[in-house]
Design a protein around this motif. Structure first.
Motif, PDB file in Angstrom:
ATOM      1  N   ALA B  20       0.837  -1.210   0.000  1.00  0.00           N
ATOM      2  CA  ALA B  20       0.000   0.000   0.000  1.00  0.00           C
ATOM      3  C   ALA B  20       0.866   1.252   0.000  1.00  0.00           C
ATOM      4  O   ALA B  20       0.429   2.321  -0.424  1.00  0.00           O
ATOM      5  N   MET B  21       2.136   1.120   0.487  1.00  0.00           N
ATOM      6  CA  MET B  21       3.032   2.289   0.497  1.00  0.00           C
ATOM      7  C   MET B  21       3.341   2.758  -0.925  1.00  0.00           C
ATOM      8  O   MET B  21       3.759   3.883  -1.141  1.00  0.00           O
ATOM      9  N   GLU B  22       3.166   1.852  -1.909  1.00  0.00           N
ATOM     10  CA  GLU B  22       3.418   2.228  -3.309  1.00  0.00           C
ATOM     11  C   GLU B  22       2.213   2.936  -3.926  1.00  0.00           C
ATOM     12  O   GLU B  22       2.309   3.477  -5.014  1.00  0.00           O
ATOM     13  N   PHE B  23       1.077   2.893  -3.234  1.00  0.00           N
ATOM     14  CA  PHE B  23      -0.146   3.477  -3.784  1.00  0.00           C
ATOM     15  C   PHE B  23      -0.050   5.001  -3.768  1.00  0.00           C
ATOM     16  O   PHE B  23       0.757   5.575  -3.025  1.00  0.00           O
ATOM     17  N   PRO B  24      -0.874   5.686  -4.579  1.00  0.00           N
ATOM     18  CA  PRO B  24      -0.870   7.150  -4.525  1.00  0.00           C
ATOM     19  C   PRO B  24      -1.355   7.672  -3.168  1.00  0.00           C
ATOM     20  O   PRO B  24      -2.107   6.994  -2.472  1.00  0.00           O
ATOM     21  N   ASN B  25      -0.912   8.869  -2.819  1.00  0.00           N
ATOM     22  CA  ASN B  25      -1.284   9.457  -1.537  1.00  0.00           C
ATOM     23  C   ASN B  25      -2.785   9.706  -1.465  1.00  0.00           C
ATOM     24  O   ASN B  25      -3.468   9.812  -2.476  1.00  0.00           O
ATOM     25  N   TRP B  26      -3.242   9.838  -0.221  1.00  0.00           N
ATOM     26  CA  TRP B  26      -4.664  10.094   0.020  1.00  0.00           C
ATOM     27  C   TRP B  26      -5.029  11.489  -0.503  1.00  0.00           C
ATOM     28  O   TRP B  26      -4.409  12.474  -0.130  1.00  0.00           O
ATOM     29  N   GLY B  27      -6.026  11.549  -1.387  1.00  0.00           N
ATOM     30  CA  GLY B  27      -6.484  12.835  -1.896  1.00  0.00           C
ATOM     31  C   GLY B  27      -5.610  13.398  -2.991  1.00  0.00           C
ATOM     32  O   GLY B  27      -5.681  14.584  -3.278  1.00  0.00           O
ATOM     33  N   ASP B  28      -4.786  12.547  -3.619  1.00  0.00           N
ATOM     34  CA  ASP B  28      -3.920  13.011  -4.699  1.00  0.00           C
ATOM     35  C   ASP B  28      -4.754  13.228  -5.967  1.00  0.00           C
ATOM     36  O   ASP B  28      -5.354  12.280  -6.474  1.00  0.00           O
TER      37      ASP B  28
END
Lengths: 162, 274
Positions: B20-28
């Motif tokens: 999940a650390m590779e996922f885009p940031n929250w609200g990006d």
């Protein structure tokens, strides 16, 4: 240290959904009672819904309902209006400026609205989830009527002996 | 077993967290989910369907097929509950009645039971006295809940709402009536046959609207073909078509929620229940 903290904060939504998902999965795997398993399934479902909805979020955006000013004008109408405004320009420049501001207001900026797709998908998923939960509970009632218990190991025992 | 389960779950959680650390940031705003398909919907909803609520237009127009089959899934769930619980009808061996003037409770056995009347009243086996405050309050607020449900359905084009939400609120109002009074009173007002008929009618309205578009020479569920019937230009016809479809969804969802509640709360007997 600071960077790790900000990294975790930026991905807090994933942490929340993973924790919820772990709780639901644990209840489904380890619990002995069928009703508790169904509760675990519902928690798991909630985790997936939270994941989808959090993906749709955009910083600085609002709900996906357009701020509109009535029905958009057909092209012919707009041209007529433009002509009328050109004539108005002789009378006063302010009206033209007001019209230009209005047109800019009507333009839709993608960054202003959050992603509507996850909301559409989850809207139906929630209602379908309630309906399938009803089916799961109906099955549990039938199991109870047949075996007289909802504990999994007791049902297995009855199946082996009978 | 429990330790094995805990270990498996922990392993799953850690793996998911790492990836999940590779996922885009929250609200990006630049995340892949909001850069490919959704800009089209946001920009073209108004000119395609004249519906400002993008969720409604995507739900009933762009993804009309999906929603039609979701409605069918809900109908199927209602039918599954019916078939699981209702087919095997065991007779309840005895019933309880209460003689109002004297307050005597009678237990009756046999084939023939007296008709329900004001003097001689049927009771549940696990009967609790009616709470006057709760039943009167519910009677007062249920009409307002139902009006709100109709508003949510009808105003789904311009505010958060639509067929699914309004249908669930409408179903909840009937379930509240059944809880605050009893199941028999609720079934007298909204019978099981009505629920079954409405749930099928809802799906029929949805699929029928799609089929009507075929008759007018357009593809299935392309509401702009209905412009001659619904009035207005082809864009407004889409807006009206969405409303018709949402009403179908609301009818189906209302009826299925009530139907499932009737069957679950009485374990299929629909005689004594919550």
């Amino acid at each position: 240290m600071e960077s790790i903290f900000s990294l975790v904060l930026a991905k807090a939504n994933y942490a929340a959904y993973i924790i919820l998902m772990m709780i639901g999965l644990y209840a489904m795997i380890a619990k002995n009672n069928l009703i508790k398993k169904i509760v675990g399934m519902s928690i798991f479902q909630t985790a997936v819904i939270l994941f989808y909805v959090s993906i749709g979020c955009k910083k600085g955006a609002t709900i996906p309902i357009l701020r509109h000013h009535g029905h958009p004008e057909p092209v012919g109408h707009a041209a007529e209006n433009a002509g009328a405004h050109a004539m108005d320009a002789a009378h006063g420049a302010e009206k033209v400026v007001a019209h230009a501001v209005d047109a800019a207001h009507n333009a839709v900026h993608v960054a202003d609205y959050i992603n509507p797709l996850p909301h559409v998908l989850m809207l139906t998923a929630i209602v379908v989830g309630v309906a399938t939960l009803g089916v799961a509970l109906a099955l549990a009632i039938r199991v109870y009527n047949t075996y007289g218990t909802l504990e999994e190991d007791e049902i297995n025992q009855q199946l082996r002996s009978g | 077993m429990k330790i094995l389960g805990k270990l498996t779950i922990l392993l799953c959680g850690v793996l998911l967290m790492v990836f999940a650390m590779e996922f885009p940031n929250w609200g990006d705003p630049e995340s892949p989910a909001s850069t490919h398909l959704s800009p089209y919907f946001i920009q073209h909803t108004m000119e395609d369907t004249a519906v400002p609520n993008i969720v409604t237009s995507v739900l009933a127009d762009y993804r009309g097929y999906d929603t039609m089959f979701e409605t069918t899934v809900i109908l199927t769930a209602g039918l599954a509950c019916f078939l699981l619980l209702r087919i095997e009808r065991k007779k309840i061996p005895h019933r309880y009645y209460r003689h109002e003037p004297t307050g005597v409770t009678l237990r009756m056995e046999g084939e023939k039971y007296p008709k329900n009347s004001a003097v001689f009243q049927r009771m549940d086996a696990n009967w609790v006295p009616y709470d006057f405050v709760i039943s009167r309050t519910c009677r007062l607020i249920i009409p307002f809940i139902q009006i709100f449900a109709l508003y949510v359905v009808a105003h789904g084009h311009h505010s958060p709402g639509g067929g699914f939400q309004g249908g669930v609120i409408m179903g909840a109002s009937v379930i509240l009536f059944a809880i605050s009074h009893n199941l028999r009173t609720s079934i007298k007002n909204f019978s099981e046959k009505t629920a079954a008929l409405f749930s099928v009618t809802g799906v029929f309205i949805y699929a029928g609207t799609g089929a009507l578009c075929l008759l007018f020479g357009e593809v299935f569920l392309n509401y702009s073909a209905l412009a001659p019937i619904l009035g207005g230009d082809r864009v407004m016809a889409r807006s009206h078509g969405i409303l018709v479809v949402e009403i179908g969804v609301a009818v189906a969802v209302t009826a299925v929620m009530i139907w499932i509640y009737y069957n679950l709360s009485s374990a299929g007997k629909q005689d004594e229940g919550l």
